[in-house]
Write an enzyme that holds these catalytic residues in place. Structure first.
Site, PDB file in Angstrom:
ATOM      1  N   ASP A  11      24.522 -14.839  15.281  1.00  0.00           N
ATOM      2  CA  ASP A  11      23.624 -16.096  15.782  1.00  0.00           C
ATOM      3  C   ASP A  11      24.028 -17.091  15.308  1.00  0.00           C
ATOM      4  O   ASP A  11      23.557 -17.698  14.039  1.00  0.00           O
ATOM      5  CB  ASP A  11      22.101 -15.779  15.565  1.00  0.00           C
ATOM      6  CG  ASP A  11      21.274 -16.941  16.453  1.00  0.00           C
ATOM      7  OD1 ASP A  11      21.716 -17.264  17.371  1.00  0.00           O
ATOM      8  OD2 ASP A  11      20.371 -17.297  15.743  1.00  0.00           O
ATOM      9  N   GLU A  70      26.519 -15.051  20.133  1.00  0.00           N
ATOM     10  CA  GLU A  70      25.705 -15.519  21.170  1.00  0.00           C
ATOM     11  C   GLU A  70      26.558 -16.774  21.540  1.00  0.00           C
ATOM     12  O   GLU A  70      27.219 -17.427  20.871  1.00  0.00           O
ATOM     13  CB  GLU A  70      24.198 -16.052  20.755  1.00  0.00           C
ATOM     14  CG  GLU A  70      23.487 -16.583  21.917  1.00  0.00           C
ATOM     15  CD  GLU A  70      22.242 -16.770  21.257  1.00  0.00           C
ATOM     16  OE1 GLU A  70      21.438 -17.905  21.736  1.00  0.00           O
ATOM     17  OE2 GLU A  70      21.537 -15.916  20.543  1.00  0.00           O
ATOM     18  N   ASP A 142      16.489 -15.943  12.884  1.00  0.00           N
ATOM     19  CA  ASP A 142      17.920 -15.945  13.072  1.00  0.00           C
ATOM     20  C   ASP A 142      18.693 -14.723  12.799  1.00  0.00           C
ATOM     21  O   ASP A 142      19.611 -14.250  13.292  1.00  0.00           O
ATOM     22  CB  ASP A 142      18.611 -16.961  12.139  1.00  0.00           C
ATOM     23  CG  ASP A 142      18.000 -18.263  12.337  1.00  0.00           C
ATOM     24  OD1 ASP A 142      18.341 -18.916  13.313  1.00  0.00           O
ATOM     25  OD2 ASP A 142      17.207 -18.868  11.495  1.00  0.00           O
TER      26      ASP A 142
END
Length: 176
Positions: A11, A70, A142
């Site tokens: 991420d 992502e 996160d």
């Protein structure tokens, strides 16, 4: 499919980059590790180097077979979007420097795969990550997002994820 596959989910973020590592054996997912790379308010090149170096260390230590990251969403502030894209680029570089292919997923795809709702809130993603990986505690937001990305990738070959892997994408709730 058979065999064991180790997946690193990322991420990306300029201040905090989450990472999560899982293993998939047949249809079973197992937690391996997770954490965050935190950068301080230094010059941009130093922050990007910190992301690259730390993720390289994670890859060297845990030896993932595959990497999922992502995709950057377009933010209201173009400068923020560009900075996030640079952090994402540093993360991708860590993977390709280790000869790993990188799969990319939108936040909508990840949330849909993990929660069943593409517009789920962060705490819903955290809770489902805890349940799916049978964790004793809740990872940081996160790290949970990174683990969710890895889970999305692990399940991409079957179900709705297989459609995305085949080149389709979701647009306004429809497959295109």
């Amino acid at each position: 499919m058979g065999g064991k596959i180790r997946i690193l989910g990322i991420d990306p973020g300029l201040r905090i980059t989450g990472f999560g590592i899982i293993e998939k054996t047949d249809k079973e997912l197992t937690y391996v590790s997770s954490g965050c790379v935190k950068t301080v308010d230094e010059a941009l090149p130093l922050r990007l180097k910190l992301i690259l170096d730390n993720l390289n260390e994670v890859i060297q230590q845990y030896r993932p077979d595959q990497v999922a990251i992502e995709q950057v969403f377009v933010n209201v502030n173009p400068k923020t979007t560009l900075l996030l894209g640079q952090a994402r680029g540093a993360a991708i570089c860590a993977a390709v420097l280790n000869n790993l292919m990188v799969a990319e997923y939108t936040a909508l795809q990840i949330k849909q795969a993990v929660v069943g709702n593409g517009h789920a809130k962060k705490d819903q993603v955290q809770e489902m990550v805890v349940r799916l990986l049978k964790l004793a505690g809740k990872p940081s937001a996160d790290a949970a997002d990174a683990l969710a990305c890895a889970i999305c990738h692990a399940n991409a070959e079957s179900g709705l994820g297989g459609i995305f892997a085949a080149g389709y994408r979701m647009k306004r709730g429809r497959l295109v």
